[in-house]
Design a protein around this motif. Structure first.
Motif, PDB file in Angstrom:
ATOM      1  N   PHE A 171       3.686   7.882  -9.225  1.00  0.00           N
ATOM      2  CA  PHE A 171       3.971   6.564  -9.788  1.00  0.00           C
ATOM      3  C   PHE A 171       5.219   6.584 -10.663  1.00  0.00           C
ATOM      4  N   SER A 172       5.413   7.639 -11.414  1.00  0.00           N
ATOM      5  CA  SER A 172       6.607   7.727 -12.260  1.00  0.00           C
ATOM      6  C   SER A 172       7.871   7.638 -11.415  1.00  0.00           C
ATOM      7  N   GLU A 173       7.866   8.342 -10.275  1.00  0.00           N
ATOM      8  CA  GLU A 173       9.029   8.323  -9.388  1.00  0.00           C
ATOM      9  C   GLU A 173       9.202   6.969  -8.728  1.00  0.00           C
ATOM     10  N   ARG A 174       8.114   6.366  -8.260  1.00  0.00           N
ATOM     11  CA  ARG A 174       8.206   5.072  -7.578  1.00  0.00           C
ATOM     12  C   ARG A 174       8.578   3.953  -8.556  1.00  0.00           C
ATOM     13  N   VAL A 175       8.054   4.024  -9.769  1.00  0.00           N
ATOM     14  CA  VAL A 175       8.405   3.018 -10.776  1.00  0.00           C
ATOM     15  C   VAL A 175       9.887   3.113 -11.117  1.00  0.00           C
ATOM     16  N   ALA A 176      10.387   4.328 -11.264  1.00  0.00           N
ATOM     17  CA  ALA A 176      11.818   4.505 -11.557  1.00  0.00           C
ATOM     18  C   ALA A 176      12.667   3.921 -10.431  1.00  0.00           C
ATOM     19  N   SER A 177      12.274   4.165  -9.189  1.00  0.00           N
ATOM     20  CA  SER A 177      13.014   3.614  -8.045  1.00  0.00           C
ATOM     21  C   SER A 177      12.948   2.089  -8.043  1.00  0.00           C
ATOM     22  N   ALA A 178      11.788   1.544  -8.376  1.00  0.00           N
ATOM     23  CA  ALA A 178      11.636   0.087  -8.425  1.00  0.00           C
ATOM     24  C   ALA A 178      12.495  -0.517  -9.529  1.00  0.00           C
ATOM     25  N   ARG A 179      12.515   0.120 -10.684  1.00  0.00           N
ATOM     26  CA  ARG A 179      13.336  -0.377 -11.791  1.00  0.00           C
ATOM     27  C   ARG A 179      14.817  -0.379 -11.416  1.00  0.00           C
ATOM     28  N   ILE A 210       0.814  -1.216   0.000  1.00  0.00           N
ATOM     29  CA  ILE A 210       0.000   0.000   0.000  1.00  0.00           C
ATOM     30  C   ILE A 210       0.849   1.269   0.000  1.00  0.00           C
ATOM     31  N   ALA A 211       2.133   1.165   0.352  1.00  0.00           N
ATOM     32  CA  ALA A 211       2.982   2.351   0.501  1.00  0.00           C
ATOM     33  C   ALA A 211       3.993   2.516  -0.623  1.00  0.00           C
ATOM     34  N   ALA A 212       4.012   1.596  -1.594  1.00  0.00           N
ATOM     35  CA  ALA A 212       4.950   1.687  -2.717  1.00  0.00           C
ATOM     36  C   ALA A 212       6.402   1.837  -2.261  1.00  0.00           C
ATOM     37  N   GLY A 213       6.716   1.223  -1.133  1.00  0.00           N
ATOM     38  CA  GLY A 213       8.077   1.273  -0.624  1.00  0.00           C
ATOM     39  C   GLY A 213       8.418   2.482   0.212  1.00  0.00           C
ATOM     40  N   LYS A 214       7.483   3.400   0.408  1.00  0.00           N
ATOM     41  CA  LYS A 214       7.783   4.643   1.105  1.00  0.00           C
ATOM     42  C   LYS A 214       7.745   4.508   2.628  1.00  0.00           C
ATOM     43  N   LEU A 215       7.173   3.411   3.152  1.00  0.00           N
ATOM     44  CA  LEU A 215       7.155   3.213   4.598  1.00  0.00           C
ATOM     45  C   LEU A 215       8.258   2.267   5.077  1.00  0.00           C
ATOM     46  N   ASP A 216       8.985   1.686   4.148  1.00  0.00           N
ATOM     47  CA  ASP A 216      10.115   0.820   4.497  1.00  0.00           C
ATOM     48  C   ASP A 216      11.114   0.887   3.352  1.00  0.00           C
ATOM     49  N   GLU A 217      12.251   1.534   3.590  1.00  0.00           N
ATOM     50  CA  GLU A 217      13.243   1.744   2.533  1.00  0.00           C
ATOM     51  C   GLU A 217      13.857   0.445   2.023  1.00  0.00           C
ATOM     52  N   LYS A 218      13.676  -0.637   2.764  1.00  0.00           N
ATOM     53  CA  LYS A 218      14.235  -1.923   2.338  1.00  0.00           C
ATOM     54  C   LYS A 218      13.295  -2.707   1.425  1.00  0.00           C
ATOM     55  N   MET A 219      12.068  -2.235   1.275  1.00  0.00           N
ATOM     56  CA  MET A 219      11.078  -2.996   0.520  1.00  0.00           C
ATOM     57  C   MET A 219      11.491  -3.197  -0.938  1.00  0.00           C
TER      58      MET A 219
END
Length: 275
Positions: free
Chosen positions: A167-175, A118-127
């Motif tokens: 989403f653009s920022e979170r997707v880039a971080s995920a990639r 639900i947090a797209a990795g923003k609540l846990d930097e290790k996700m």
């Protein structure tokens, strides 16, 4: 448009249904509903028989103002259910709903195919590093704050524009972390007013610019039952209506409590466009 679930390709070109399995005592609709392991397994069997492509298991209620649950409590609730479901349904695609990296790691090692965050990795930097390491599909939702504070963060200049940027920022971080299979969830009811929820739903097609599958999770939510002045247990008809709108606006995955009705929405919507 496919995602790789532990070697099994799930084609989302034709929309699919994700069935909700809550092993929490306080979820807004089905919290505490399954009082025994046998009842949990019967519910999973029912959802799979009705056409669920994914079973989404959650052990932390994220409804507004939900009580905080420790990581140890979440794991205790989750692992018993996850291991049991994996044992009895070895071919099922299982998702785990968590925003904690350690819970995600242990879940994947015990049979989870997808992480739904639900947090797209923003609540846990290790996700993101954990998901990238295990190469599992990742569902990232739009939310601000935490489940306890999110409804304090509903001020936007242009919510859809800001959501697409998010989403653009979170997707880039995920990639960057090696995550290849990503699904986006606009987060109906999370950090949003009633009016904002309906504005997003009406313009859901604009998320196509991200070129990623879109999950719509509207099942029996307050944007339905408060609008109709009813209770969650009376909101199935409203859920089916808004699921249909989601499909017409480009949703690829419906996350629901009621699988049979959602599958029917998909079949009827497809028939409408094929003819």
């Amino acid at each position: 448009m496919t995602i790789n679930c532990n070697g099994r390709l799930l084609d989302l070109t034709v929309p699919k249904v994700m069935g909700i399995l809550n092993c929490t005592p306080n979820s807004f609709f089905d919290g505490g509903k399954y009082g025994s392991q046998n009842e949990l397994l019967k519910q999973v069997e029912k959802m799979l028989a009705e056409g669920a492509a994914i079973i989404d298991i959650g052990a932390y209620s994220s409804q507004p103002q939900a009580d905080f649950v420790s990581e140890a409590q979440e794991l205790e609730r989750l692992m018993t259910t996850l291991i049991m479901v994996r044992k009895h349904f070895p071919d099922a695609i299982l998702s785990v709903d968590t925003f904690r990296a350690e819970v995600a790691r242990i879940s994947i090692e015990n049979g989870a195919d997808i992480i739904n965050d639900i947090a797209a990795g923003k609540l846990d930097e290790k996700m993101l590093p954990v998901v990238g390491h295990y190469k599992v599909p990742y569902i990232m939702m739009h939310m601000q704050g935490t489940p306890q504070t999110m409804q304090q963060f509903t001020n936007y200049d242009d919510i859809l524009h800001e959501m697409i940027y998010y989403f653009s920022e979170r997707v880039a971080s995920a990639r960057e972390q090696g995550i290849t299979d990503i699904i986006i969830d606009p987060g109906f009811g999370f950090s949003k007013t009633m009016e904002q929820n309906y504005h997003i739903l009406n313009n859901l097609h604009l998320l196509k610019i991200l070129e990623l599958p879109v999950l719509s999770a509207l099942s029996r939510k307050s944007m339905i039952y408060k609008m109709l002045n009813i209770t969650p247990d009376m909101a199935l008809n409203g859920t089916s209506v808004l699921n249909t709108v989601s499909l017409q606006n480009g949703a690829h995955l419906l996350r629901v409590h009621d699988v049979k009705e959602a599958v029917e929405c998909i079949k009827l919507t497809r028939a409408l466009y094929e003819n």
